[in-house]
Structures are given as structure tokens and as C-alpha cells.
Design a protein around this motif. Structure first.
Motif, mmCIF file in Angstrom:
data_model
loop_
_atom_site.group_PDB
_atom_site.id
_atom_site.type_symbol
_atom_site.label_atom_id
_atom_site.label_comp_id
_atom_site.label_asym_id
_atom_site.label_seq_id
_atom_site.Cartn_x
_atom_site.Cartn_y
_atom_site.Cartn_z
ATOM 1 N N LYS A 166 -3.820 -2.169 -15.251
ATOM 2 C CA LYS A 166 -3.541 -3.093 -14.135
ATOM 3 C C LYS A 166 -4.530 -4.237 -14.155
ATOM 4 O O LYS A 166 -5.732 -4.034 -14.179
ATOM 5 N N GLU A 206 -2.090 4.107 -3.627
ATOM 6 C CA GLU A 206 -1.880 3.802 -5.038
ATOM 7 C C GLU A 206 -2.983 4.422 -5.889
ATOM 8 O O GLU A 206 -2.717 4.922 -6.991
ATOM 9 N N ALA A 228 -2.385 8.068 -6.387
ATOM 10 C CA ALA A 228 -1.327 8.293 -7.375
ATOM 11 C C ALA A 228 -1.868 8.185 -8.795
ATOM 12 O O ALA A 228 -1.428 8.900 -9.700
ATOM 13 N N ASP A 264 1.784 -2.374 2.056
ATOM 14 C CA ASP A 264 1.660 -3.779 1.655
ATOM 15 C C ASP A 264 2.634 -4.588 2.498
ATOM 16 O O ASP A 264 3.823 -4.658 2.201
ATOM 17 N N ASP A 277 -8.244 -2.673 -8.258
ATOM 18 C CA ASP A 277 -6.958 -3.346 -8.434
ATOM 19 C C ASP A 277 -6.730 -4.435 -7.393
ATOM 20 O O ASP A 277 -5.681 -4.518 -6.755
ATOM 21 N N SER A 313 -6.872 4.206 -1.907
ATOM 22 C CA SER A 313 -5.587 3.848 -1.315
ATOM 23 C C SER A 313 -4.533 4.844 -1.790
ATOM 24 O O SER A 313 -4.791 5.683 -2.659
ATOM 25 N N HIS A 353 -4.664 2.928 -18.265
ATOM 26 C CA HIS A 353 -4.315 2.124 -17.100
ATOM 27 C C HIS A 353 -4.733 0.678 -17.360
ATOM 28 O O HIS A 353 -5.885 0.421 -17.697
ATOM 29 N N LYS A 357 5.642 -4.499 -1.470
ATOM 30 C CA LYS A 357 5.770 -3.460 -2.482
ATOM 31 C C LYS A 357 6.057 -2.093 -1.868
ATOM 32 O O LYS A 357 6.800 -1.294 -2.416
ATOM 33 N N ASN A 358 5.417 -1.816 -0.715
ATOM 34 C CA ASN A 358 5.582 -0.513 -0.066
ATOM 35 C C ASN A 358 5.096 -0.624 1.371
ATOM 36 O O ASN A 358 4.725 -1.717 1.830
#
Length: 287
Positions: free
Chosen positions: A283, A167, A170, A47, A215, A165, A281, A43-44
Motif C-alpha cells: 500500500k 483495515e 485485517a 471512511d 497507510d 484501524s 503488502h 470505501k467503507n
């Protein structure tokens, strides 16, 4: 072995299979570690995956299907395989970033579930050659029962968490960094380990007192849940909605060793969860 009935004998049978499977990939992972294994992004940049993630998952799947034909697998790399009644939840290398960067904190994580209920779990640290395992009746480290003793004061306790993290920052913004500052101030030590499964195993062993995560996916936590609970600790799952689902599918968790103190971690997890719910959110853990 009749896999249609949930029995202690079945749980032990599955634990034995999982231990054998995990040990089977140990030589490959030890040989590859610090050998210059090339990592690519999924993903990035946070990851990563290597050829050894895929190779070890393939070897694990082969062993699990052979030893327990009535199986299906949910793997981090290969997704769903098979249609049997026993579900194996597999992370071939939990902590791939550590593995790829030469940090000796990664593990193989395997859990077995029947009808959504966890029956057996193994977390294997191939560098230190530590085999954490659990079934429906107990938890062990290299065959010896796990009997941790938690610290009752947060200021004397240790915490492992990968929050926040990139993420999480963010999503949560400055509140994430502020929360981390609170944790660093409150606990005796805070470690960022990049392996949720191995952090849960360390809580089960009493080597750290608290861990939590946001998550996550089932393969991050399934085996560790059993380790913590069967060693006398507490594992609390949190969800963004009110849907009833197996505990290992809850995307947020807090784990504490027996007798441990986690009021600050609990407050931070619940505050961040409430804030995320307020902004919608949603997720969920991957299935």
C-alpha cells in the motif's frame, strides 16, 4: 511573488495564503457542526464524507488559485486540479467521522510544496479556533511560537494513534490487537483521535508526546510534518519499498515531540512494517 525560487519569503507568503484560506471556511464548518450533517460512505463505514467536505474543499481551492495563480491542488475529495508549480495538499475536513458524529476533534489541513519540498503548512481547528501554522523558519499557534517540552519517560507520556484501524486488523491480524495492548500498558494514556493532522499539531504544541500512523495519504500528514519539525520535534517517515519520494508521500510515520520517549512505539511500528513487507503488502500513499 516569484514562485520559481524557494525562499523564506515565499514560504511565509504561502503560509499567509493557507491561513487565510483555512479561516475562510471556519464559519461554514462551525455552523454545520452538530447540525445533523448527513455522511455517506466512501470505501467503507470507517471512511465517511459529507457535503461540507466537498463544499469546503471547493472554497479552499477557489481561494488558493486566486491568491496564488501558479498553483495546483491535491485534495482528498477533488483529487488533482491545476498545473502550476506550487502544490497545495488539502484535506478540507481531517476527521470527518468526528465531524459527522458531533465530536469536536477535526481540522482543516493545508500544506504547500515546491518540487516536493514542504514550505508551509496550516492545521486549523475551527471549533476551538486554533490556528497551527509553519513555514521554513518556525511554527506558531495563533501567532505565538510553538515551544513544546516533551516527556522523557514513556510511562508518563501520552500517545495519539488510530492504530489499529479495522483495515490494520485485517492486514496484521491478532498482532495488531496485541500491539495496542502493549501501548495501553506502556503509556500513561492512549487516545484514538481519528484526525492524524490534528494529532500531529498536538505533538507540535506539546499537548501529546507521540503519534504514529499507517497507510496515510499526503493530505493526512503534509501540514503536520512541518509543524512537528519546526517546533523542534521529530517526524520519521517509513516506506514499504526503497523508492525515493517526498516525505509526505511515505505511508507510515512516527512523530515525537522534542525530548520525548518513543521506544515502544518505534518498536511496534518497525515490527509491523517488517511483517507487512514480508507478506508483500505494498500500500502506497495516494497521489
Amino acid at each position: 511573488m516569484d514562485t520559481s525560487r524557494n525562499t523564506p519569503q515565499l514560504a511565509e507568503h504561502l503560509r499567509t495564503i493557507a491561513v487565510e484560506a483555512a479561516l475562510g471556511v471556519g464559519p461554514m464548518l462551525r455552523s454545520a457542526f452538530r447540525s445533523g450533517a448527513e455522511a455517506t460512505e466512501k470505501k467503507n463505514a470507517h471512511d465517511l464524507v459529507t457535503e461540507y467536505d466537498r463544499a469546503s474543499e471547493a472554497a479552499l481551492a477557489e481561494h488558493l488559485f486566486s491568491a496564488c495563480p501558479d498553483s495546483r491542488i491535491l485534495g482528498e475529495e477533488g483529487g488533482h486540479q491545476g498545473t502550476g508549480s506550487i502544490e497545495w495538499i488539502v484535506d478540507p475536513i481531517d476527521g470527518t467521522s468526528n465531524f459527522a458524529h458531533g465530536v469536536a476533534f477535526f481540522c482543516v489541513s493545508i500544506a504547500a510544496a515546491l518540487d516536493g519540498e514542504l514550505l508551509a503548512g496550516v492545521v486549523y481547528d475551527p471549533v476551538a479556533e486554533l490556528v497551527f501554522s509553519a513555514n521554513s523558519e518556525g511554527a506558531w499557534l495563533n501567532g505565538e511560537p510553538l515551544a513544546p517540552h516533551g516527556r522523557s519517560e514513556e510511562t508518563r507520556s501520552s500517545l495519539m494513534t488510530d492504530y489499529p484501524s479495522a483495515e490494520a486488523i485485517a492486514i496484521d491480524g491478532p498482532a495488531a490487537v496485541e500491539a495496542f495492548g502493549t501501548l495501553v500498558t506502556r503509556y500513561a494514556t492512549v487516545r484514538r483521535t481519528v484526525s492524524g493532522a490534528l494529532a500531529l499539531a498536538h505533538v507540535a504544541a506539546g499537548w501529546t508526546d507521540v503519534t504514529f500512523g499507517f497507510d496515510t495519504n499526503p493530505w493526512d500528514v503534509a501540514a503536520g510534518i512541518l509543524l512537528v519539525r519546526r517546533s523542534g520535534g521529530t517526524y520519521v517517515p517509513y516506506r514499504y519499498d526503497d523508492e525515493d519520494r517526498p516525505v509526505h508521500e511515505a505511508p507510515v510515520y512516527l512523530a515525537v515531540g522534542p525530548g520525548g520517549a518513543a521506544s515502544t512505539s518505534t518498536r511496534i511500528v518497525e515490527e509491523r512494517l517488517a511483517a507487512r513487507r514480508a507478506i508483500g503488502h505494498r500500500k502506497q500513499a495516494s497521489k
